[in-house]
Scaffold this motif. Sequence first.
Motif, PDB file in Angstrom:
ATOM      1  N   TYR A  17      24.970   9.577   2.712  1.00  0.00           N
ATOM      2  CA  TYR A  17      24.026   9.161   1.684  1.00  0.00           C
ATOM      3  C   TYR A  17      22.838  10.093   1.512  1.00  0.00           C
ATOM      4  O   TYR A  17      22.067   9.931   0.563  1.00  0.00           O
ATOM      5  CB  TYR A  17      23.544   7.746   1.975  1.00  0.00           C
ATOM      6  CG  TYR A  17      24.591   6.704   1.645  1.00  0.00           C
ATOM      7  CD1 TYR A  17      24.962   6.469   0.328  1.00  0.00           C
ATOM      8  CD2 TYR A  17      25.230   5.991   2.650  1.00  0.00           C
ATOM      9  CE1 TYR A  17      25.930   5.529   0.011  1.00  0.00           C
ATOM     10  CE2 TYR A  17      26.198   5.056   2.350  1.00  0.00           C
ATOM     11  CZ  TYR A  17      26.547   4.824   1.032  1.00  0.00           C
ATOM     12  OH  TYR A  17      27.522   3.899   0.726  1.00  0.00           O
ATOM     13  N   GLY A  18      22.683  11.045   2.398  1.00  0.00           N
ATOM     14  CA  GLY A  18      21.565  11.968   2.255  1.00  0.00           C
ATOM     15  C   GLY A  18      21.636  12.742   0.946  1.00  0.00           C
ATOM     16  O   GLY A  18      22.549  13.533   0.726  1.00  0.00           O
TER      17      GLY A  18
ATOM     18  N   ASP B 138      28.095   3.608  12.878  1.00  0.00           N
ATOM     19  CA  ASP B 138      27.907   5.055  12.956  1.00  0.00           C
ATOM     20  C   ASP B 138      26.805   5.482  11.992  1.00  0.00           C
ATOM     21  O   ASP B 138      27.059   5.838  10.837  1.00  0.00           O
ATOM     22  CB  ASP B 138      29.217   5.775  12.632  1.00  0.00           C
ATOM     23  CG  ASP B 138      29.148   7.269  12.903  1.00  0.00           C
ATOM     24  OD1 ASP B 138      28.022   7.791  13.072  1.00  0.00           O
ATOM     25  OD2 ASP B 138      30.210   7.910  12.930  1.00  0.00           O
ATOM     26  N   ARG B 139      25.564   5.460  12.454  1.00  0.00           N
ATOM     27  CA  ARG B 139      24.425   5.764  11.595  1.00  0.00           C
ATOM     28  C   ARG B 139      24.416   7.234  11.162  1.00  0.00           C
ATOM     29  O   ARG B 139      23.963   7.552  10.069  1.00  0.00           O
ATOM     30  CB  ARG B 139      23.127   5.432  12.322  1.00  0.00           C
ATOM     31  CG  ARG B 139      22.936   3.941  12.522  1.00  0.00           C
ATOM     32  CD  ARG B 139      22.744   3.251  11.188  1.00  0.00           C
ATOM     33  NE  ARG B 139      22.926   1.816  11.249  1.00  0.00           N
ATOM     34  CZ  ARG B 139      22.241   0.955  10.516  1.00  0.00           C
ATOM     35  NH1 ARG B 139      21.321   1.385   9.690  1.00  0.00           N
ATOM     36  NH2 ARG B 139      22.489  -0.335  10.608  1.00  0.00           N
ATOM     37  N   GLN B 140      24.910   8.114  12.000  1.00  0.00           N
ATOM     38  CA  GLN B 140      24.931   9.519  11.625  1.00  0.00           C
ATOM     39  C   GLN B 140      25.867   9.753  10.448  1.00  0.00           C
ATOM     40  O   GLN B 140      25.565  10.531   9.536  1.00  0.00           O
ATOM     41  CB  GLN B 140      25.363  10.393  12.810  1.00  0.00           C
ATOM     42  CG  GLN B 140      25.228  11.894  12.538  1.00  0.00           C
ATOM     43  CD  GLN B 140      23.806  12.287  12.199  1.00  0.00           C
ATOM     44  OE1 GLN B 140      22.870  12.018  12.962  1.00  0.00           O
ATOM     45  NE2 GLN B 140      23.619  12.913  11.035  1.00  0.00           N
TER      46      GLN B 140
ATOM     47  N   LYS C 298      26.236   0.881  -0.510  1.00  0.00           N
ATOM     48  CA  LYS C 298      25.336   1.431   0.513  1.00  0.00           C
ATOM     49  C   LYS C 298      24.706   0.336   1.368  1.00  0.00           C
ATOM     50  O   LYS C 298      24.702   0.414   2.606  1.00  0.00           O
ATOM     51  CB  LYS C 298      24.259   2.274  -0.155  1.00  0.00           C
ATOM     52  CG  LYS C 298      23.276   2.902   0.832  1.00  0.00           C
ATOM     53  CD  LYS C 298      22.281   3.789   0.105  1.00  0.00           C
ATOM     54  CE  LYS C 298      21.292   4.405   1.090  1.00  0.00           C
ATOM     55  NZ  LYS C 298      20.313   5.300   0.392  1.00  0.00           N
ATOM     56  N   GLU C 299      24.189  -0.695   0.744  1.00  0.00           N
ATOM     57  CA  GLU C 299      23.494  -1.747   1.492  1.00  0.00           C
ATOM     58  C   GLU C 299      24.429  -2.437   2.482  1.00  0.00           C
ATOM     59  O   GLU C 299      24.060  -2.680   3.643  1.00  0.00           O
ATOM     60  CB  GLU C 299      22.911  -2.768   0.516  1.00  0.00           C
ATOM     61  CG  GLU C 299      22.055  -3.833   1.195  1.00  0.00           C
ATOM     62  CD  GLU C 299      21.401  -4.767   0.196  1.00  0.00           C
ATOM     63  OE1 GLU C 299      20.980  -5.864   0.617  1.00  0.00           O
ATOM     64  OE2 GLU C 299      21.322  -4.404  -0.998  1.00  0.00           O
TER      65      GLU C 299
ATOM     66  N   TRP D  49      27.141  -1.216   3.809  1.00  0.00           N
ATOM     67  CA  TRP D  49      27.500  -0.296   4.884  1.00  0.00           C
ATOM     68  C   TRP D  49      26.424  -0.236   5.963  1.00  0.00           C
ATOM     69  O   TRP D  49      26.719  -0.193   7.151  1.00  0.00           O
ATOM     70  CB  TRP D  49      27.739   1.101   4.300  1.00  0.00           C
ATOM     71  CG  TRP D  49      29.106   1.251   3.701  1.00  0.00           C
ATOM     72  CD1 TRP D  49      29.960   0.268   3.347  1.00  0.00           C
ATOM     73  CD2 TRP D  49      29.760   2.478   3.392  1.00  0.00           C
ATOM     74  NE1 TRP D  49      31.111   0.793   2.819  1.00  0.00           N
ATOM     75  CE2 TRP D  49      31.014   2.152   2.834  1.00  0.00           C
ATOM     76  CE3 TRP D  49      29.415   3.814   3.503  1.00  0.00           C
ATOM     77  CZ2 TRP D  49      31.919   3.117   2.416  1.00  0.00           C
ATOM     78  CZ3 TRP D  49      30.307   4.782   3.089  1.00  0.00           C
ATOM     79  CH2 TRP D  49      31.549   4.436   2.555  1.00  0.00           C
ATOM     80  N   TYR D  50      25.180  -0.195   5.534  1.00  0.00           N
ATOM     81  CA  TYR D  50      24.105  -0.124   6.519  1.00  0.00           C
ATOM     82  C   TYR D  50      23.989  -1.402   7.343  1.00  0.00           C
ATOM     83  O   TYR D  50      23.447  -1.404   8.449  1.00  0.00           O
ATOM     84  CB  TYR D  50      22.769   0.205   5.840  1.00  0.00           C
ATOM     85  CG  TYR D  50      22.505   1.693   5.757  1.00  0.00           C
ATOM     86  CD1 TYR D  50      21.883   2.360   6.813  1.00  0.00           C
ATOM     87  CD2 TYR D  50      22.896   2.424   4.650  1.00  0.00           C
ATOM     88  CE1 TYR D  50      21.642   3.724   6.754  1.00  0.00           C
ATOM     89  CE2 TYR D  50      22.667   3.797   4.574  1.00  0.00           C
ATOM     90  CZ  TYR D  50      22.042   4.440   5.631  1.00  0.00           C
ATOM     91  OH  TYR D  50      21.823   5.805   5.577  1.00  0.00           O
TER      92      TYR D  50
ATOM     93  N   LEU E  95      26.492   7.573   8.119  1.00  0.00           N
ATOM     94  CA  LEU E  95      25.819   7.057   6.937  1.00  0.00           C
ATOM     95  C   LEU E  95      24.748   8.019   6.441  1.00  0.00           C
ATOM     96  O   LEU E  95      24.594   8.236   5.230  1.00  0.00           O
ATOM     97  CB  LEU E  95      25.213   5.690   7.231  1.00  0.00           C
ATOM     98  CG  LEU E  95      26.214   4.570   7.521  1.00  0.00           C
ATOM     99  CD1 LEU E  95      25.476   3.293   7.925  1.00  0.00           C
ATOM    100  CD2 LEU E  95      27.106   4.306   6.323  1.00  0.00           C
ATOM    101  N   GLU E  96      24.008   8.606   7.364  1.00  0.00           N
ATOM    102  CA  GLU E  96      22.966   9.553   6.956  1.00  0.00           C
ATOM    103  C   GLU E  96      23.585  10.781   6.303  1.00  0.00           C
ATOM    104  O   GLU E  96      23.060  11.303   5.312  1.00  0.00           O
ATOM    105  CB  GLU E  96      22.124   9.956   8.173  1.00  0.00           C
ATOM    106  CG  GLU E  96      21.306   8.822   8.781  1.00  0.00           C
ATOM    107  CD  GLU E  96      20.340   8.203   7.783  1.00  0.00           C
ATOM    108  OE1 GLU E  96      19.733   8.961   6.991  1.00  0.00           O
ATOM    109  OE2 GLU E  96      20.205   6.965   7.774  1.00  0.00           O
ATOM    110  N   ASP E  97      24.691  11.250   6.856  1.00  0.00           N
ATOM    111  CA  ASP E  97      25.370  12.409   6.271  1.00  0.00           C
ATOM    112  C   ASP E  97      25.930  12.078   4.894  1.00  0.00           C
ATOM    113  O   ASP E  97      25.861  12.883   3.965  1.00  0.00           O
ATOM    114  CB  ASP E  97      26.511  12.875   7.180  1.00  0.00           C
ATOM    115  CG  ASP E  97      26.011  13.474   8.479  1.00  0.00           C
ATOM    116  OD1 ASP E  97      24.816  13.842   8.539  1.00  0.00           O
ATOM    117  OD2 ASP E  97      26.809  13.568   9.424  1.00  0.00           O
TER     118      ASP E  97
END
Length: 394
Positions: free
Chosen positions: A370-371, A362-364, A353-354, A356-357, A366-368
Motif C-alpha cells: 500500500y505504500g 504480515d505488516r511488512q 485495505k481496511e 486487510w489491516y 501491507l506496507e510494501d
Amino acid sequence: MKHIIYTLLLVIPFLYSCTPSPTKNKMSGAEEIVIDAQNQNALSLDSLIKKVEFIKLETTDNNIIGMISQVLFTDSLIIVADNESAKSINVFDIKGKFKYQIGRVGQGPGEYTDITYICINPQTNHLVVFDKGQNKEISYTLEGRYVSSANTPFMLDYFLYLDNGCKAYYKAGLEDPTLGRFKNNPLIVTDSSNNVIYGDCVDFYKYNQFHYVMQKSLRKFANDVYFSPNFSNEIYVVTDSMIIPKYYINIAWNGMPPIDNQITDEKFVEYCNQYYIFKGDFVELQDLTYINIMAPQGYPFVVYSHSKKQTFFSTDQGSHPLFPFLKNMPPYARYGDNAVVFTVSAYHLMINKEEWYKHEPDRQFLEDMYGGLTEDANPVLVICHLNERIGYEE
C-alpha cells in the motif's frame, strides 16, 4: 517478503471453432492430461503456490494504464499494452519503474490506430505491433525507436514469431482468397518474408450461425509457439513445416461433447451451462502446465505435473491475502521457470485495505503493497510461483 508485480490481459475466454472435432486418434504421440473433477486430488492454493510476489507499476502523468491487454517480459524490461483505454505501450524496468512509451496513436510513420497484438521478433529483438486498423506490422527497437512498417500479407487476427523468424498467423473465420487452398485454414505459417509455407485446420466458423471466437489460439512460452484449435481438447507445437501434437486434454467427467460443423450459438450456450470445457487457456511452464477450465460455475484451474503425470485441482482456498483476487482469473503470461502472472487493479486493492489491516498479520507485506498506492494508480502485477514438487512427499 520480496514483492514483484506483473500485469496481464483480462480476456473473455470464448473460443472459435477450427476443426470438425479432431479426435484423439489424430493426436498420436501427444501426452494425455486427464482432468476429472470428481476423482482427482483437490489441493489448497497454499499447496499449489509456494510463493507470491508483486510489482507495482509506477504511475505518472504520462503513463496512465486503464486495462492491461498484454504484458511481455525481457531480462530487464516489462512491456505493457493497453489497447482499450489509454491505447498505449508502456515500458517499465523489472521493478516496475516507468521508463518510456513506445509509439503513439496516429496514422503517421511509427504510429498506430490500434494495438491489436504485440510480440518480439527473436531475430531482430524488435517489438512488433500488429495494427489491425491499418493492416500493418510496425517494428520498434526495445528502446522505443521506430524502425519500419509493412502491410500485413492477408486478413488475420494476430501472429507470433517462431524462433527461426518464421511466423504463425491466426485468422478466425476470415476467408482470404489470396491464400488459395489455405484460405479456410485458421492457422497459417509463413517464412520471414510472409511466403506461405502451410495452413492447418478446417474452419467452420461461418457455418450454422456459430460465432464464438477464442481470444488466443496461439501462445508462445519460452522457445515454442503453441496452437489450440477451438474446443478440440488439443494443443500442438507449431513448427516451420507442420504442427506437432503436444497434449490431449481428456475431460473425463462431464466434458463437452465433440464440436463439429453442426454447432450453433444456441447449442454452444447450452454446453457452457452444462459441461466442463477446455477453452484453450493454459500456460506452459518448465515443470508444470497451468490450465483454466470453463465450468458451469466459474473457471477452476488445474495444474499438471510433467514428472508425476498427474493433474491437481485448486480448491480456491488459501491463506495469502491476494488469493481471493485470483479466483476465476486467467493468467496471461509466464514468468521465469514455473510462475504465472496475474493483474489486480489498484482500486480493488484499496477498497480492501481496511479489512486487510484488521486481519493480515504480515505488516511488512501491507506496507510494501500500500505504500504510495492510490485508487487511480496503475494495476499491480501479481506473480504466483507454482510448486514444482506438487504430488511428491516431502
